[in-house]
Design a protein around this motif. Sequence first.
Motif, PDB file in Angstrom:
ATOM      1  N   VAL A 117      48.907 -75.125  42.605  1.00  0.00           N
ATOM      2  CA  VAL A 117      49.409 -75.468  41.268  1.00  0.00           C
ATOM      3  C   VAL A 117      50.903 -75.743  41.367  1.00  0.00           C
ATOM      4  N   LEU A 133      52.591 -82.335  36.254  1.00  0.00           N
ATOM      5  CA  LEU A 133      51.781 -81.152  36.527  1.00  0.00           C
ATOM      6  C   LEU A 133      50.646 -81.551  37.468  1.00  0.00           C
ATOM      7  N   SER A 135      47.326 -79.943  40.178  1.00  0.00           N
ATOM      8  CA  SER A 135      46.508 -78.809  40.581  1.00  0.00           C
ATOM      9  C   SER A 135      45.426 -79.278  41.533  1.00  0.00           C
ATOM     10  N   TRP A 161      52.039 -73.787  32.748  1.00  0.00           N
ATOM     11  CA  TRP A 161      51.103 -74.456  33.644  1.00  0.00           C
ATOM     12  C   TRP A 161      50.836 -73.608  34.894  1.00  0.00           C
ATOM     13  N   ARG A 162      51.902 -73.092  35.483  1.00  0.00           N
ATOM     14  CA  ARG A 162      51.755 -72.296  36.699  1.00  0.00           C
ATOM     15  C   ARG A 162      50.932 -71.034  36.462  1.00  0.00           C
ATOM     16  N   ALA A 165      46.906 -72.866  34.785  1.00  0.00           N
ATOM     17  CA  ALA A 165      46.454 -74.240  35.042  1.00  0.00           C
ATOM     18  C   ALA A 165      44.939 -74.365  34.952  1.00  0.00           C
TER      19      ALA A 165
END
Length: 179
Positions: A117, A133, A135, A161-162, A165
């Motif tokens: 991620v 972003l 992943s 997001w981290r 995700a």
Amino acid sequence: MSNSEVSDGKIHILYLVKNAPGVSYNMLMNKCLESLYLDFFNFSRCYDELIKGNLISKEISDTGTGEVIGSNELLKITRGGLAILEDVEGTLNLQTLGYLKKASDELNILLNETNAVKAFSEPTDDKKFLVTLTSTLKGEEFSASFKVDSSEKAESIMQAWRKSASKCIDTFVADLLKM
């Protein structure tokens, strides 16, 4: 710290960097301190001497993983470091080798999880911030880029997001399938 302890510390670091290529400075330091074999000051001494001796190399970059703010040092063993490690690896006792193998396996798992991620932000010409972003969780690739109005908003989105995700991707895909 005696010369043999410094040598042992360097061998441990070389082994971990060899068996977890691309490990970050922070991950390596945490794993070495976790072992209680090296304290911070002795780890720093061994690390600095290995870098200065060109036995490990470092690449400084923003990894996008949020592990550290800004740039991070990613480490690899050099040919010289590999040659030295090959010469001394056979002299390590089985308990030490077992620990180092386990530690390098744990570092590789952490590396894979951390690198799955990523989030980046960069200013644009129109005074906004482009957030990207990505992943590779669950073996599926996901990437999205969009603009936001402030660096604070970009940072907030990247942190969220981290942390989540997988949930964000699942929700996004589920919403698209409902259309």
